[in-house]
Motif scaffolding. Structure first.
Motif, mmCIF file in Angstrom:
data_model
loop_
_atom_site.group_PDB
_atom_site.id
_atom_site.type_symbol
_atom_site.label_atom_id
_atom_site.label_comp_id
_atom_site.label_asym_id
_atom_site.label_seq_id
_atom_site.Cartn_x
_atom_site.Cartn_y
_atom_site.Cartn_z
ATOM 1 N N UNK B 29 -4.033 0.913 -2.641
ATOM 2 C CA UNK B 29 -5.346 1.428 -2.267
ATOM 3 C C UNK B 29 -6.351 1.178 -3.399
ATOM 4 N N UNK B 32 -7.485 4.121 -5.591
ATOM 5 C CA UNK B 32 -6.644 4.749 -6.611
ATOM 6 C C UNK B 32 -6.013 3.740 -7.556
ATOM 7 N N UNK B 66 0.117 -2.326 6.317
ATOM 8 C CA UNK B 66 0.781 -1.194 6.954
ATOM 9 C C UNK B 66 0.994 -0.003 6.018
ATOM 10 N N UNK B 67 0.987 -0.227 4.706
ATOM 11 C CA UNK B 67 1.228 0.851 3.740
ATOM 12 C C UNK B 67 0.266 0.676 2.575
ATOM 13 N N UNK B 68 -0.523 1.724 2.291
ATOM 14 C CA UNK B 68 -1.436 1.666 1.145
ATOM 15 C C UNK B 68 -0.865 2.555 0.046
ATOM 16 N N UNK B 69 -0.131 1.984 -0.886
ATOM 17 C CA UNK B 69 0.401 2.801 -1.972
ATOM 18 C C UNK B 69 -0.721 3.161 -2.928
ATOM 19 N N UNK B 70 -0.444 4.143 -3.804
ATOM 20 C CA UNK B 70 -1.492 4.577 -4.724
ATOM 21 C C UNK B 70 -1.561 3.708 -5.972
ATOM 22 N N UNK B 78 7.559 -0.926 -2.439
ATOM 23 C CA UNK B 78 7.517 -0.945 -0.974
ATOM 24 C C UNK B 78 7.917 -2.324 -0.441
#
Lengths: 283, 210
Positions: B29, B32, B66-70, B78
């Motif tokens: 993301x 962040x 599909x996945x927004x890690x920090x 991931x």
């Protein structure tokens, strides 16, 4: 013990009232009341109610708040049922490994939640030990969906209901159940009309604690949630995002919103609890 | 750099392959993660230089995430450990690290036509120096960082250092030549941060449209 420098009159004949009340108020102020007051002050006076509302009243923030409270409610309801059952088994039955399971219940408290989040994600990811068979059999993805959030919150909230209900079950006289049986009640009726009402206040306390704990949970959830805006983005993450871009006012606004909703929920649970205690004739 | 699955089964060669239907892109993301901002800007820069609408291009790219890690490391985990996604947008050194740590037989590195040059600054902060001893230590550290030995060490760990005089030529040869945009190409952080990543900035608008 009669002369007191302040006007609070001792409401009880027990000695030490002034001292213990003073210590209580000081501790509570330093740890809870003053930080909360600063948060509210910064929100309402420093930033302004209208400005805060402008931050909160957006689809993305509403979606995150709704997700946070919905997931916390679902996880806590699960923990309510499962926790009472677990406490019952731990008190009433003897089996090998009972002590170990009893100790394991507290592990979610001891483990850093980030560790829990990473471990749960590894297990429930589409290539994980549980994740892969669940995906193949049911076509359901667990990690990186809302279900993953439920699992993480169930994990962090598990000990609360067990630990609040356990001592109450230990206190229940078997004679009460026997009396119920001799008076002709079926087993189910004994459970629903005798056992569960006795457990209800403690179970509700545990439920409220688990709910409060899971609403604010951050560490474990961000690893398993996927964090997609509007879909799997929890409200605490929105706060962290605001902090990351130095938008402290925005972070405070979302925090105040969470605080207000949490307080309302906990107040409602307390009222239900008072009613259920009155029904039991207890204090 | 792009990190893809072994053999590049989806045939990903450049930025425009990332917005294709059915491609899953893993990137953290930008709100962040610092690395994620560079990923975003590289995609933006690619679109600008190839006659595409950068807003639409970046929007399409994030719709494939599909996945927004920090953080960047979270995204690497991931992609590499959880098996999510077809391509990971990674720091060059992270991509090489993933290959070295997790197995060269699992992933391939794809070099896109455009990338970015991130140069994290290092500085002495006068106000934080309590005494001369600390100042001497901090100054020595700062100078050591740019010595040929330290630069050679950075190169060994897949960082593109400036001073290659003491480096192993093999370490230097690992870096392919490619167009690298700097933050100045986007107008500097003071302009980029609020425009793209600020409240209701372009990144926020991508997710408001959904």
């Amino acid at each position: 013990m009669t002369a007191r420098p302040f006007a609070l009159r001792s409401p009880t004949p027990m000695p030490g009232w002034g001292l213990s009340f003073g210590i209580m108020l000081t501790m509570l102020s330093v740890v809870v009341l003053i930080p909360m007051a600063v948060l509210l002050w910064r929100g309402f006076v420093g930033f302004g109610a209208a400005e805060m509302w402008a931050v909160i009243n957006r689809p993305r923030v509403w979606n995150a708040l709704e997700l946070s409270f919905r997931a916390a409610l679902i996880a806590s309801l699960f923990n309510l049922v499962f926790g009472v059952l677990l406490a019952w088994v731990l008190v009433r039955y003897r089996f090998p490994g009972k002590r170990i399971i009893d100790a394991a219940v507290d592990l979610p408290f001891a483990l850093p939640t980030a560790v829990a989040g990473i471990a749960l994600t590894a297990i429930y990811a589409p290539n994980g030990v549980f994740g892969a068979p669940i995906l193949q059999t049911f076509g359901i993805r667990v990690a990186y969906t809302e279900i993953g959030i439920w699992i993480a919150l169930i994990f962090v909230g598990l000990p609360f209901v067990v630990r609040t209900v356990q001592p109450v079950i230990e206190e229940i006289d078997r004679e009460t159940e026997e009396a119920s049986a001799t008076l002709g009640a079926s087993r189910l009726r004994t459970i629903t009309h005798v056992i569960l009402p006795m457990l209800a206040p403690a179970a509700l306390t545990g439920f409220a604690l688990a709910l409060a704990r899971s609403v604010g949970e951050y560490g474990s959830v961000i690893f398993i949630a996927g964090n997609l805006p509007n879909v799997t983005e929890i409200a605490p993450l929105l706060i962290v995002i605001r902090l990351e871009v130095f938008d402290y006012d925005g972070a405070v606004a979302i925090a105040v919103a969470m605080l207000a909703i949490s307080f309302t929920l906990l107040l409602a649970i307390n009222l239900i609890q008072i009613r259920s205690r009155r029904r039991m004739g207890a204090v | 750099m792009f990190l893809v699955r072994e053999g590049n089964p989806k045939g990903i060669e450049d930025w425009d392959d990332l917005i294709a239907e059915g491609i899953q892109v893993i990137t953290p993301n930008p709100k962040t993660s610092g690395g994620a901002r560079w990923n975003y800007l590289a995609a933006w820069g690619y679109a600008e230089r190839n006659g595409l609408d950068p807003r639409e291009f970046v929007g399409a790219l994030y719709r494939n995430v599909p996945v927004l890690d920090t953080g960047a490391r979270g995204s690497t985990t991931t992609f590499a450990q959880r098996g999510i996604g077809d391509v990971l947008l990674a720091w060059e050194n992270e991509a090489h690290l993933a290959l070295a740590e997790l197995g060269e037989d699992q992933f391939d590195i794809v070099v896109p036509s455009i990338s970015v040059l991130a140069e994290p600054p290092v500085a002495l902060v006068e106000g934080n120096l309590p005494d001369d001893a600390t100042r001497a230590l901090a100054t020595a550290y700062l100078e050591q960082l740019y010595s040929p030995e330290a630069q050679a060490m950075a190169l060994r760990h897949y960082y593109r250092a400036w001073d290659v005089s003491a480096a192993d030529p093999e370490d230097v040869a690992r870096f392919p030549d490619l167009v690298r945009l700097t933050i100045e190409d986007f107008g500097g952080w003071a302009e980029v941060q609020p425009l793209h990543f600020g409240d209701d900035g372009i990144f926020d608008q991508i997710y408001q449209g959904q």
